[in-house]
Write a protein that holds these residues in place. Structure first.
Motif, PDB file in Angstrom:
ATOM      1  N   LYS A   3       0.252  -4.106   5.372  1.00  0.00           N
ATOM      2  CA  LYS A   3      -0.858  -3.647   4.556  1.00  0.00           C
ATOM      3  C   LYS A   3      -1.237  -4.699   3.520  1.00  0.00           C
ATOM      4  CE  LYS A   3      -0.292   1.062   5.507  1.00  0.00           C
ATOM      5  NZ  LYS A   3      -0.700   2.358   5.088  1.00  0.00           N
ATOM      6  N   VAL A   4      -2.074  -4.295   2.587  1.00  0.00           N
ATOM      7  CA  VAL A   4      -2.577  -5.214   1.567  1.00  0.00           C
ATOM      8  C   VAL A   4      -1.433  -5.966   0.920  1.00  0.00           C
ATOM      9  CG1 VAL A   4      -4.063  -5.381  -0.425  1.00  0.00           C
ATOM     10  CG2 VAL A   4      -4.262  -3.437   1.137  1.00  0.00           C
ATOM     11  N   ASP A   5      -1.599  -7.241   0.798  1.00  0.00           N
ATOM     12  CA  ASP A   5      -0.450  -8.060   0.437  1.00  0.00           C
ATOM     13  C   ASP A   5      -0.844  -9.155  -0.530  1.00  0.00           C
ATOM     14  OD1 ASP A   5       2.183  -9.377   2.514  1.00  0.00           O
ATOM     15  OD2 ASP A   5       2.174  -7.856   0.958  1.00  0.00           O
ATOM     16  N   VAL A   6      -1.828  -8.868  -1.391  1.00  0.00           N
ATOM     17  CA  VAL A   6      -2.431  -9.977  -2.126  1.00  0.00           C
ATOM     18  C   VAL A   6      -2.328  -9.859  -3.635  1.00  0.00           C
ATOM     19  CG1 VAL A   6      -4.045 -10.718  -0.371  1.00  0.00           C
ATOM     20  CG2 VAL A   6      -4.631  -8.766  -1.830  1.00  0.00           C
ATOM     21  N   ALA A   7      -1.543  -8.933  -4.126  1.00  0.00           N
ATOM     22  CA  ALA A   7      -1.487  -8.743  -5.568  1.00  0.00           C
ATOM     23  C   ALA A   7      -1.082 -10.021  -6.277  1.00  0.00           C
ATOM     24  CB  ALA A   7      -0.508  -7.635  -5.924  1.00  0.00           C
ATOM     25  N   VAL A   8      -0.108 -10.694  -5.753  1.00  0.00           N
ATOM     26  CA  VAL A   8       0.304 -11.986  -6.274  1.00  0.00           C
ATOM     27  C   VAL A   8       0.608 -12.849  -5.062  1.00  0.00           C
ATOM     28  CG1 VAL A   8       1.256 -11.330  -8.501  1.00  0.00           C
ATOM     29  CG2 VAL A   8       2.611 -11.032  -6.444  1.00  0.00           C
ATOM     30  N   VAL A  13      11.229 -14.387  -2.266  1.00  0.00           N
ATOM     31  CA  VAL A  13      12.088 -14.280  -3.442  1.00  0.00           C
ATOM     32  C   VAL A  13      13.533 -14.338  -2.983  1.00  0.00           C
ATOM     33  CG1 VAL A  13      12.731 -12.837  -5.390  1.00  0.00           C
ATOM     34  CG2 VAL A  13      10.370 -12.868  -4.569  1.00  0.00           C
TER      35      VAL A  13
ATOM     36  N   GLU C 134       8.302  -8.352  -6.562  1.00  0.00           N
ATOM     37  CA  GLU C 134       7.004  -9.005  -6.779  1.00  0.00           C
ATOM     38  C   GLU C 134       6.066  -8.117  -7.584  1.00  0.00           C
ATOM     39  OE1 GLU C 134       6.781 -11.383  -2.509  1.00  0.00           O
ATOM     40  OE2 GLU C 134       5.283  -9.858  -3.010  1.00  0.00           O
ATOM     41  N   PHE C 138       4.396  -8.619 -11.275  1.00  0.00           N
ATOM     42  CA  PHE C 138       2.951  -8.527 -11.508  1.00  0.00           C
ATOM     43  C   PHE C 138       2.665  -7.640 -12.717  1.00  0.00           C
ATOM     44  CE2 PHE C 138      -1.107  -6.340 -10.212  1.00  0.00           C
ATOM     45  CZ  PHE C 138      -1.934  -7.420 -10.418  1.00  0.00           C
ATOM     46  N   GLU C 169       1.510   0.439  -1.530  1.00  0.00           N
ATOM     47  CA  GLU C 169       0.488  -0.431  -0.917  1.00  0.00           C
ATOM     48  C   GLU C 169      -0.789   0.380  -0.684  1.00  0.00           C
ATOM     49  OE1 GLU C 169       1.152  -3.458  -0.897  1.00  0.00           O
ATOM     50  OE2 GLU C 169       3.318  -3.692  -0.658  1.00  0.00           O
ATOM     51  N   PRO C 170      -1.363   0.894  -1.760  1.00  0.00           N
ATOM     52  CA  PRO C 170      -2.443   1.872  -1.622  1.00  0.00           C
ATOM     53  C   PRO C 170      -3.748   1.256  -1.130  1.00  0.00           C
ATOM     54  CG  PRO C 170      -2.195   1.245  -3.907  1.00  0.00           C
ATOM     55  CD  PRO C 170      -1.070   0.581  -3.155  1.00  0.00           C
ATOM     56  N   GLU C 171      -4.546   2.095  -0.497  1.00  0.00           N
ATOM     57  CA  GLU C 171      -5.908   1.710  -0.154  1.00  0.00           C
ATOM     58  C   GLU C 171      -6.897   2.518  -0.982  1.00  0.00           C
ATOM     59  OE1 GLU C 171      -6.349   1.432   4.062  1.00  0.00           O
ATOM     60  OE2 GLU C 171      -4.261   0.733   4.230  1.00  0.00           O
ATOM     61  N   ALA C 200      -7.605  -7.932  -7.323  1.00  0.00           N
ATOM     62  CA  ALA C 200      -6.580  -8.520  -6.461  1.00  0.00           C
ATOM     63  C   ALA C 200      -6.483  -7.793  -5.131  1.00  0.00           C
ATOM     64  CB  ALA C 200      -5.235  -8.501  -7.169  1.00  0.00           C
ATOM     65  N   LEU C 201      -6.534  -6.486  -5.171  1.00  0.00           N
ATOM     66  CA  LEU C 201      -6.318  -5.707  -3.944  1.00  0.00           C
ATOM     67  C   LEU C 201      -7.618  -5.341  -3.244  1.00  0.00           C
ATOM     68  CD1 LEU C 201      -3.495  -3.251  -5.114  1.00  0.00           C
ATOM     69  CD2 LEU C 201      -3.258  -5.409  -3.896  1.00  0.00           C
ATOM     70  N   ILE C 203      -9.378  -2.681  -3.665  1.00  0.00           N
ATOM     71  CA  ILE C 203      -9.394  -1.263  -3.278  1.00  0.00           C
ATOM     72  C   ILE C 203     -10.149  -0.449  -4.324  1.00  0.00           C
ATOM     73  CG2 ILE C 203      -7.209  -1.368  -2.032  1.00  0.00           C
ATOM     74  CD1 ILE C 203      -5.892  -0.140  -4.546  1.00  0.00           C
TER      75      ILE C 203
END
Lengths: 375, 297, 256
Positions: A3-8, A13, C134, C138, C169-171, C200-201, C203
């Motif tokens: 799924k969406v993987d772009v926050a950072v 790690v 991660e 953030f 991992e919300p949409e 960033a997301l 959404i």
């Protein structure tokens, strides 16, 4: 992860080694070593005491999982212990007539009977899960009373399985030709010069099963299922909205807990050697609850300590009745050891809840914290 | 038909006594959020006191008064010194505490009774009243009348008096109740006292004819108050009354028609309250009249 | 095209109508605010969206999937995550454990596999814990990852809530009064954070909020509720000028 993987920016790690919780593992390892040495130093009284304590501990860990992790109260635990005990006895026992009572049995190899008895207890738990999984903690506590009373009723009406009120002999366990009994007449098993009778052999069985039961619980509660169960305990609504299928998880917890009870029941039957239906009553369910709460909710080690305390107290008081003030010899005046034991753990329960609701595990943690701060 | 009416009469009178027990149980739950597993112990304390006073030649009404007062006082003491200090912890924790109280009290009473069966020394003995074609033990009639009167008084008090109104408000909405100037603590203490008194009265009729008298096993009869309360809905006063009647009737009918129910095994009537409870829970997880918990996040 | 369609939702409790035929749509990548005085039905609306309440009438569609009669966990599995107005964290558990809970629907480890610590379970755990770290980073929570969540200051707990929702991992992200109880500075930081998350997301974010400054500053679109009825819907400027809104809401609180 697809799924969406772009926050950072995603970087790999480095995984730091999992922090082990305080000193739990070394402490457990030490306990196992000490317990393994016991048959070489203590007599049959202490070994018998241990057999019952191990059996209680395994069942108590299961109830601890249900109450401490999922927050579901059950007063029906004795029912599943009975299913395990009688399941094993019936499956491994042989059909025969003792006096006027006819007893049935399938004569299966004992190890297979043991496994099937545990599965049978699980099946019984599954059958009750339409009730168990839909009710909230305290409602389940009362609803599960139905299990003990139904259990007593069934046992009373199934002399073919139970052998009636006088009970029935439990066939000894054998694994790969090794018997957990006194061995064939005339033979003797010597280990480091110590003869290994039924008690010595069963002691190691109890220790091994308890250790495995402990490890299973420990891994379970640290991983994904444990995190989900505790979320259900803290708030069903929150857990659901975080993706946990609440009803299903409460059902799982009940299922696993009833299988623990079944396994404890098999051990208990082996420890008794002969089982009677009245053993598995409401009072037994209550005793399991007391073990779990005294030990500290959510802690398997605590449940084991609680089980040792509650299971051993009446036998210890009985043994030392003559030196303890106020205790009566059997048949004499005064407080009988069994009654004194019940007073003992009821008062312990009340005081503990008033002083330290975290149970023995909570007390231990407190002491450890103080110790650490002083260093 | 006669047998049916007979069983019906027996069931209703037994049910009324169960209702009395369930009522106290539910009132405690509503007022203090505690499932009181020590409820059977309150009954045993009341009944034991009455039987002991009776053996010492105390007149029956005075003996009952003594038992009611002691059971009520026990309820108050338990609430004040054991439940209140940990009231802020979870429902489950406090409820488990009451199990400790139950073990303590019942162990002591069982020890005192020993192997005896204590008569409650009631004035009705084994006499029966003939109603049409139906014979009903006098004790059962007295139980029914007493229960109806006590439940009626309770309901009137609950609806009309300031305390009753406050008690209702506590269950629905604690802040409003506080606004009415009645502290929650006081309401809770009152509920426990009341529950103790009602349990003692129920104890009289659970031990009177046709049962042999007070014995340790009486406590497991008193446990039937739990399924009664759950069937009605743990937080419903009306539900407790209906639940009590349902349990009483179910038990009485199952016992009367035991021969026709032989496929269920001997002595099935004692399991009957629990069987009905499970059936009700399968259909309605909050009981017949319990409010569906509205989630607050 | 819209991401979320709320169509004619009506909710009644014991004869009281909490929501009466409320409709609105949320555009993809929009920050959409729902505002209204106390008792307007905002929280009820959120509970319908996340599956706690079944509406008497109306429907909720997310990307053309009907959410109306789904259980909360199914809605989460479709990528709808939320925070709670009154913080709903496991207080005794560490921040990390709270965040890992958000991964529940993305992971598979079962009872037996976990108890036996099978290799695939350990791999899965390692991977997801890395992702959790991660996300914690953030949100600036790395330092407190091993602290019990209940011990953190209020503002940090609010951020843990947001982090946990991101771990899903919300949409679609639902934020229930993210700035409630915060001071002006914290509230401004939260506004930044919300915008950063959207950027960033990519959404849509639906938020319920009292803080008018926050809403007017970051929302692309605003729906106003009063007594369970929608009284306005539009851009911040349109809503600000709407006489009905001024009467019902702004008039009582003063323009901020």
């Amino acid at each position: 992860m697809s799924k969406v993987d772009v926050a950072v920016p995603v970087t790999t790690v480095p995984v730091s080694p999992r922090r082990t919780r305080s000193l739990a593992l070394p402490a457990v390892a030490t306990a196992v070593v000490v317990l393994a040495a016991v048959p070489f130093y203590l007599d049959r009284f202490w070994l018998t005491l241990g057999l019952f304590a191990f059996a209680a501990a395994v069942a108590a860990i299961g109830l601890g999982l249900l109450l401490g992790q999922a927050g579901q109260l059950s007063l029906g635990h004795a029912f599943f212990v009975a299913v395990g005990a009688y399941g094993y006895t019936y499956l491994a026992g042989t059909s025969r007539t003792v006096g006027v009572s006819h007893q049935g049995g399938l004569g299966l190899p004992p190890l297979i009977a043991l496994v099937l008895a545990v599965l049978l207890a699980g099946l019984a738990g599954l059958l009750f899960s339409p009730v168990a999984a839909r009710l909230r903690g305290i409602y389940l506590g009362i609803a599960s009373l139905a299990l003990v009373f139904a259990g007593q009723h069934i046992l009373a009406n199934a002399p073919l399985v139970t052998g009636g009120y006088n009970g029935r002999t439990v066939p000894p366990l054998t694994i790969g030709g090794f018997g957990f009994d006194d061995g064939a007449p005339g033979t003797q098993l010597l280990v480091l010069g110590v003869p290994f009778h039924r008690e010595e052999r069963l002691w190691y069985l109890g220790l091994a099963v308890t250790a495995l039961a402990y490890l299973y619980h420990r891994n379970l509660v640290r991983g994904r299922p444990g995190i989900a169960l505790r979320a259900v305990r803290d708030s069903e609504l929150m857990a659901g909205m975080m993706g946990v299928p609440v009803t299903r998880y409460k059902g799982y917890a009940f299922l696993v807990s009833s299988m623990y009870a079944g396994l404890g029941g098999v051990l208990l039957a082996l420890a008794f050697g002969r089982i009677v239906p009245v053993t598995f009553d409401y009072a037994m369910s209550i005793e399991f609850l007391v073990m779990v709460v005294l030990g500290g909710l959510g802690s398997a080690a605590g449940a084991i300590v609680g089980a040792f305390f509650v299971a051993s107290l009446p036998r210890l008081l009985d043994r030392y009745a003559d030196v303890l003030p106020g205790l009566a010899e059997p048949g004499g005046d005064g407080v009988s050891p069994a009654v004194a034991a019940r007073f003992g753990y009821a008062i312990a329960l009340i005081l503990l809840l008033l002083i330290e609701p975290g149970g023995a595990a909570g007390l231990g943690r407190r002491v450890a914290n103080r110790f650490r701060r002083n260093r | 038909m006669t047998q049916f009416l007979q069983l019906l009469a027996g069931g209703v009178s037994l049910g009324a006594v169960y209702a009395l027990l369930a009522l106290g149980f539910v009132v405690v739950f509503k007022a203090s959020d505690v499932v009181n597993f020590g409820h059977p112990a309150l009954l045993m304390i009341g009944a034991y006191t009455i039987a002991r006073l009776g053996l010492s030649q105390v007149a029956f009404p005075l003996a009952v008064l003594g038992g009611v007062l002691l059971a009520a006082l026990t309820g108050l003491v338990v609430q004040r010194f054991l439940v209140a200090p940990i009231a802020s912890t979870s429902v489950v924790t406090v409820s488990i505490m009451t199990i400790g109280v139950d073990i303590l009290a019942q162990t002591e009473i069982t020890r005192r009774i020993g192997v005896d069966i204590l008569s409650i020394a009631d004035p009705w003995g084994d006499r029966v009243v003939r109603l049409g074609a139906v014979d009903v033990p006098q004790a059962r009639v007295a139980g029914l009348v007493s229960s109806v009167v006590l439940i009626g008084l309770f309901l009137a008090w609950f609806k009309l008096s300031r305390w009753g109104v406050a008690m209702r408000a506590v269950a629905d909405d604690a802040p409003t109740a506080a606004l009415m100037g009645v502290p929650r603590k006081v309401i809770s203490a009152l509920a426990w006292t009341l529950a103790g008194g009602l349990a003692a009265v129920a104890g009289v009729f659970i031990t009177a004819f046709p049962t042999p008298g007070l014995q340790p096993a009486t406590a497991s009869v008193a446990l039937a108050a739990f399924p009664a309360a759950i069937i009605g809905g743990l937080d419903s006063i009306g539900g407790a009354i209906v639940g009590g009647l349902v349990v009483g009737l179910a038990e009485s009918l199952a016992e009367g028609y035991e021969e026709r129910l032989s496929f269920l095994g001997q002595g099935f009537h004692s399991v009957m309250p629990y069987a009905v409870m499970v059936l009700v829970l399968l259909v309605r997880p909050t009981g017949l009249f319990g409010t569906r918990e509205l989630h607050r996040v | 095209m819209s991401a979320l369609e709320v169509d004619g939702i009506t909710v009644r409790f014991a004869g009281v109508t909490a929501l009466d035929g409320v409709s609105f749509t949320v555009a993809p990548r929009a920050i959409h605010a729902v505002i209204g005085p106390n008792g307007a039905g905002k929280s009820t609306l959120f509970n319908v969206l996340s599956g706690a309440y079944r509406p008497a009438r109306g429907s909720v569609r997310f990307r053309d999937v009907d959410l109306t009669h789904r259980a909360p966990y199914e809605i989460t599995a479709l990528g709808v995550a939320r925070t709670f107005q009154n913080i709903a964290l496991s207080g005794a558990a560490t921040v990390e454990e709270n965040l890992v809970l958000g991964r529940h629907h993305l992971t598979r480890a079962g009872f037996t596999g976990t108890a036996l610590r099978l290799p695939h379970v350990r791999r899965e755990e390692r991977r997801h814990r890395a992702r959790v770290r991660e996300i914690a980073d953030f949100l600036g929570l790395t330092e407190v990852l091993h602290a019990p969540a209940g011990r953190l200051p209020y503002g940090d707990q609010k951020r843990v809530e947001v982090a946990r929702a991101l771990c899903v991992e919300p949409e679609l992200l639902l934020l229930d009064e993210p700035a409630a109880g915060m001071n002006a500075h914290e509230s401004a930081l939260m506004a930044h954070l919300i915008r950063d998350i959207r950027d960033a997301l990519g959404i849509p974010i639906l938020l319920v909020e009292h803080d008018m400054g926050l809403v007017m500053g970051i929302a692309d679109r605003i729906t106003v509720l009063d007594f369970g009825v929608r009284i306005a819907d539009g851009t911040p400027d349109e809503v600000r000028r709407d006489p009905a809104v001024q009467r019902a809401y702004l008039g009582t609180e003063g323009e901020s």
